[in-house]
Design an enzyme around this catalytic site. Sequence first.
Site, short mmCIF file in Angstrom:
data_model
loop_
_atom_site.label_atom_id
_atom_site.label_comp_id
_atom_site.label_asym_id
_atom_site.label_seq_id
_atom_site.Cartn_x
_atom_site.Cartn_y
_atom_site.Cartn_z
N GLU A 458 -44.67 -14.97 -25.00
CA GLU A 458 -45.96 -14.81 -24.32
C GLU A 458 -47.02 -14.21 -25.22
O GLU A 458 -47.62 -13.18 -24.90
CB GLU A 458 -45.79 -13.95 -23.05
CG GLU A 458 -44.88 -14.60 -22.04
CD GLU A 458 -44.88 -13.93 -20.68
OE1 GLU A 458 -45.49 -12.85 -20.54
OE2 GLU A 458 -44.29 -14.49 -19.75
N GLU A 534 -38.05 -18.24 -19.58
CA GLU A 534 -38.03 -17.03 -18.73
C GLU A 534 -38.43 -17.45 -17.33
O GLU A 534 -39.49 -18.04 -17.13
CB GLU A 534 -39.00 -16.00 -19.30
CG GLU A 534 -38.83 -14.63 -18.69
CD GLU A 534 -39.74 -13.60 -19.35
OE1 GLU A 534 -39.74 -13.49 -20.59
OE2 GLU A 534 -40.45 -12.92 -18.61
C1 GAL Z 1 -42.97 -11.62 -18.55
C2 GAL Z 1 -42.59 -10.93 -19.84
C3 GAL Z 1 -41.43 -9.99 -19.65
C4 GAL Z 1 -41.62 -9.16 -18.43
C5 GAL Z 1 -41.77 -10.05 -17.26
C6 GAL Z 1 -41.88 -9.34 -15.94
O1 GAL Z 1 -44.24 -12.07 -18.56
O2 GAL Z 1 -42.24 -11.88 -20.80
O3 GAL Z 1 -41.28 -9.17 -20.79
O4 GAL Z 1 -42.74 -8.37 -18.61
O5 GAL Z 1 -42.92 -10.81 -17.44
O6 GAL Z 1 -42.05 -10.26 -14.91
#
Ligand code: GAL
Length: 844
Positions: A458, A534
């Site tokens: 990100e 993710e």
């Molecule tokens: C994502 C990020 C993670 C964590 C997650 C929480 O955007 O990559 O590190 O912060 O959100 O939802």
Amino acid sequence: MPPISRRDLLSSGLALSASSLLARSAWARTAAAFADATNAAALPAVAPREQLLFDFGWKFTFGHGSDPAKDLGFGVDQGDFAKTGDFKFAKSGYDDSKWRSLNLPHDWGVELPLVHDDELMSHGYKPLGRRYPETSVGWYRREFEVPAADKGRRTWVEFDGAFRSVIVFVNGCFIGRNDNGYAPFRFDLTDFLAYGEKNYIVLRVDASFGDGWFYEGAGIYRHVWLTKMDAVHLGNYDSWIRPTLNGNAATLALATTVKNDSAAPANAKVTWKILDPSGKQVATAEAAAQSIAADGSANYTATAKLSAPALWSVDTPNLYTAIVRVEADGKTLDAEKVTFGMRTAQFTADKGFFLNGKPLKIQGTCNHQDHAGVGAALPDSLQWFRLAVLREMGGNAVRTSHNMPTPEWVEACDRMGMMMMCETRQMSSNPEGMAQLEEMVKRYRNSPSIILWGIGNEEWQLQNTMSEQGARIGADMVRRCHELDPTRVVSAAVNGDNEKGVSTALDIIGFNYNLKFPDKYHAGHPKMACYGSETSSAIGTRGIYTTDKLRNWVNSYDGVVPWGETAEEWWKFYGTRDWLAGGFAWTGFDYRGEPTPYKWPSINSQFGIVDMCGFPKDNYFYYKAWWGKEPSLHLFPHWNWEGRDGEEVKVWVYANTDEVELFVNGKSQGSQKVPQLGHVEWKVRYEPGSIEARGSKGGKVILTEKRETTGAPSQIRLTPDRTTINADGEDVAVIKVEALDKEGRFVPTADNQLSFSVSGEGRLIGVGNGDPNCQESDKDPKRSLFNGLAQIIVQCTKHAGDIQVEASRDPKAEDRAELMPAKLTITTRQVELRPAVPVTGAHE
Ligand code: GAL
């Protein structure tokens, strides 16, 4: 008792599991694989190279981030670096008697009190950072002897990782710096050592700056090694083995680099011995002698062939070993062991991921590296414990978000059959970013568990406003990965549409959340393979069934952040599209910091499928039903709703049976078909007694689960993950603490305050209870239960014997509960110790 090798322990894996209350297959296999992996003989060094564990016998004191007078006088007059050899704190005679004695790995962050300062939120409200100079700098000091016979060898100090900015001094000399929290670093101490005498090493570790937006710890939180080798030696992480599978045969491309750190030219050849998973030699190879100039190096390559390779897979994690030797005049100068595996891993644009030619969905979780009780300083066996929890759920992959993992995690994945997306911390083509990336790829490129490299997460500037720079930076990083490892694809975790910036450089496309993008992207880019880098960010508080914003609780049915998806939502998406390779849910374990969805007094995230201790939340069983291979059924909530008679309660079942029938106090509430990748639910009126779910397949009931209204807590139960651990000063038993009622039933609402005592050949190193809002110390020998559970982590000494563990009601507890205490004995067995730097003198 005669010392037993860890091989013996391996065979006792069965006995361990039989005597353990966690005698299920994943756990038994973990215990056996752990014994094998932590065998002294499993270290990479092979004689004459020596690799000594440098973890024991350190001294520690706090320094100061802004006042040199409180920082051992370091920087008082701006003249510290003027002359080589002048740093008094790193010489004999310096008085460290008031410093605290400790062993590594060590995380001082987890020992600090919590501070309600909103700026500290993402790192878990620990007083670290430039505004907390008195707790942000730590000094480590250690005396060690170097035998006279080591003169002429090269001696390196090797750190697997420390948090964060480190300055190393030896014998009064400045040696070097490291400025990131996750990549390994090493220094050649050869010129600075006093041979046949005492030596002094000192580290100033400064955690004022962070690398991430989550809890990262502070201090030397990974292993340290003192490694001694000939002046003509193998380069660091330079050996690689690349198998090509061809029918029932394999060709191994072998390569390494030999460095000549001596003042004279050397003439050396390299040989390889290949051992199969049982340790039998199955191939050899040799690269002819070359002359290597003084201070020069030479590359060596060879090939070896073998037939009927035993493939590495998630079910059969077969590992081969290559013993690489540097030889001159019939003598071995240096040698190391490299473990590797034979497998193919292929991402396709239309059919997803294939392991060894067979389609396999990635059933993965993202994880940070901290755990209850110990913070970022995890004993090796705890890494295994954590992976076994995820494995037991049906997980087959992990993403090491958002940093290079510790070697034990990678090794455990190799040996347990967990695939991995291995991710670096800094997405940058600057020297630091590239150095981190190179360390990662070189160090782990022989590990069969790693199926893809991640160059970042990100990086919205590089995805959007700086997309041109992002494309260039990404391309440089991808190119470097390919140079060092042409066998794996490179990706990044992107929270956008993947149409520009860094995405244009990637081999395969990772989507973070945003289910609106993958279908569109796939239509426009039918040749690119895609997966969920993710997903989810579902949230829940273990054992809680009603969201309560005043108490920072999230219900366990369907909590999710606005940008995320429930387990069911994301897996229905990724699990049903053939072209998607699967994905990684955020997160396997809860972690300190980023206390989403609530802030103070919450100190950790609630994203975990399991809590900080590894206790499953209910959606663990969603994954177990749809990722696991066994029949599975899980009924929730609990049935202790005192005072809520007649109220409507949602009852859910996660199961992979055809149908589930629910009973309340023996009365059927009807049977329901279980939807594919879904769950079944009823709304019933609460009345004390029991609920029971019966799952059937082909018309036959094959699984049942019951929740009963229990009485008040009246006794404590202690259950260790293993009843026998190694007496090596490192191994730990992870003990579950539960409250039971008079009839021995688990009380799911118990919150009793308990205290613990540990005696004999072990000590308590941490406690936890999985409550995201619990602000009790991780280190004191007491803890409240949270919804019936707590965890204590007990570490062995180096003497074989028994460890007695006792849990009882804390005499200072405010409640009046009468609780029968519980006792447990853990046995520690003498094992062959990993060679270690002897602890001497004042540091003994
Ligand atoms: C994502 C990020 C993670 C964590 C997650 C929480 O955007 O990559 O590190 O912060 O959100 O939802």
